[in-house]
Scaffold this active site. Structure first.
Site, PDB file in Angstrom:
ATOM      1  N   ASP A  30       0.876  -1.182   0.196  1.00  0.00           N
ATOM      2  CA  ASP A  30       0.069  -0.046   0.063  1.00  0.00           C
ATOM      3  C   ASP A  30       0.764   1.323  -0.019  1.00  0.00           C
ATOM      4  OD1 ASP A  30      -3.245   0.696   0.909  1.00  0.00           O
ATOM      5  OD2 ASP A  30      -1.998   2.324   1.072  1.00  0.00           O
ATOM      6  N   ASN A  86     -12.845  -3.010   2.528  1.00  0.00           N
ATOM      7  CA  ASN A  86     -13.699  -1.754   2.550  1.00  0.00           C
ATOM      8  C   ASN A  86     -14.666  -1.778   1.602  1.00  0.00           C
ATOM      9  OD1 ASN A  86     -12.327  -0.784   4.777  1.00  0.00           O
ATOM     10  ND2 ASN A  86     -10.808   0.216   3.538  1.00  0.00           N
ATOM     11  N   GLN A  93     -14.074   3.016   1.353  1.00  0.00           N
ATOM     12  CA  GLN A  93     -13.412   2.643   0.067  1.00  0.00           C
ATOM     13  C   GLN A  93     -12.968   3.804  -0.710  1.00  0.00           C
ATOM     14  OE1 GLN A  93     -15.719  -0.257  -2.324  1.00  0.00           O
ATOM     15  NE2 GLN A  93     -13.994  -0.513  -3.568  1.00  0.00           N
ATOM     16  N   VAL A  95     -10.787   3.029  -3.787  1.00  0.00           N
ATOM     17  CA  VAL A  95     -10.383   2.788  -4.947  1.00  0.00           C
ATOM     18  C   VAL A  95     -11.378   1.486  -5.367  1.00  0.00           C
ATOM     19  CG1 VAL A  95      -8.719   1.532  -6.646  1.00  0.00           C
ATOM     20  CG2 VAL A  95      -8.072   3.341  -4.595  1.00  0.00           C
ATOM     21  N   HIS A  99     -10.424  -5.235  -3.704  1.00  0.00           N
ATOM     22  CA  HIS A  99      -8.930  -5.207  -3.044  1.00  0.00           C
ATOM     23  C   HIS A  99      -9.165  -5.793  -1.709  1.00  0.00           C
ATOM     24  CE1 HIS A  99      -9.544  -0.996  -2.615  1.00  0.00           C
ATOM     25  NE2 HIS A  99      -8.945  -1.038  -1.516  1.00  0.00           N
ATOM     26  N   HIS A 101      -7.152  -5.697   2.097  1.00  0.00           N
ATOM     27  CA  HIS A 101      -5.891  -5.322   2.872  1.00  0.00           C
ATOM     28  C   HIS A 101      -5.380  -6.460   3.696  1.00  0.00           C
ATOM     29  CE1 HIS A 101      -6.628  -0.888   1.988  1.00  0.00           C
ATOM     30  NE2 HIS A 101      -8.041  -1.261   1.839  1.00  0.00           N
TER      31      HIS A 101
END
Ligand code: 5GP
Length: 115
Positions: A30, A86, A93, A95, A99, A101
């Site tokens: 990240d 998220n 969120q 993006v 995805h 994390h």
């Protein structure tokens, strides 16, 4: 594929160090880590949010969990990590390309979901 920053990374339009790659996903650090280990596992296929996933995506979703476990092991944090998704702007969120994390390397408050 290239509509979000992650799509551009997957398409090779933006360079990124890949910690892991297979046919279906990548893992990258990240850019603004919240913990000593903060890695994103990103499917190559763009599903904007988890709730946008369909029954057809079941195999991919399972694959992402298995990949996250592998990446955590590879990074030496297989015994203590947290996985976060998220979903939606209201949950943070930013993006809109699904995805996971992987967060590790810091203390986690026992029994506390957000800490
Ligand atoms: P979200 O808030 O959508 O769940 O997570 C998006 C994450 O992507 C954030 O933690 C943010 O720091 C990270 N991020 C945003 N842009 C980039 C980028 O260009 N490269 C990388 N490696 N991470 C990014």
């Amino acid at each position: 594929m290239s509509e979000t920053i992650f799509g551009k990374i997957i398409a090779g339009e933006i360079p990124a160090e890949l910690l892991y790659e297979d046919d279906h996903c990548i893992a990258i650090n990240d850019i603004a880590p919240q913990a000593p280990v903060h890695v994103l596992v990103i499917p190559k296929q763009c599903i904007p949010r988890l709730v946008d996933a369909q029954a057809d995506d079941q195999q991919l979703l399972g694959h992402l969990l298995l990949a996250a476990g592998k990446v955590a092991e590879q990074l030496g944090v297989g015994d203590a990590f947290r996985l976060i998704i998220n979903n939606g702007a209201g949950a943070g969120q930013t993006v809109f390309h699904l995805h996971l994390h992987i967060i590790a390397g810091r203390e986690f408050a026992e029994g506390h979901m957000a800490g």
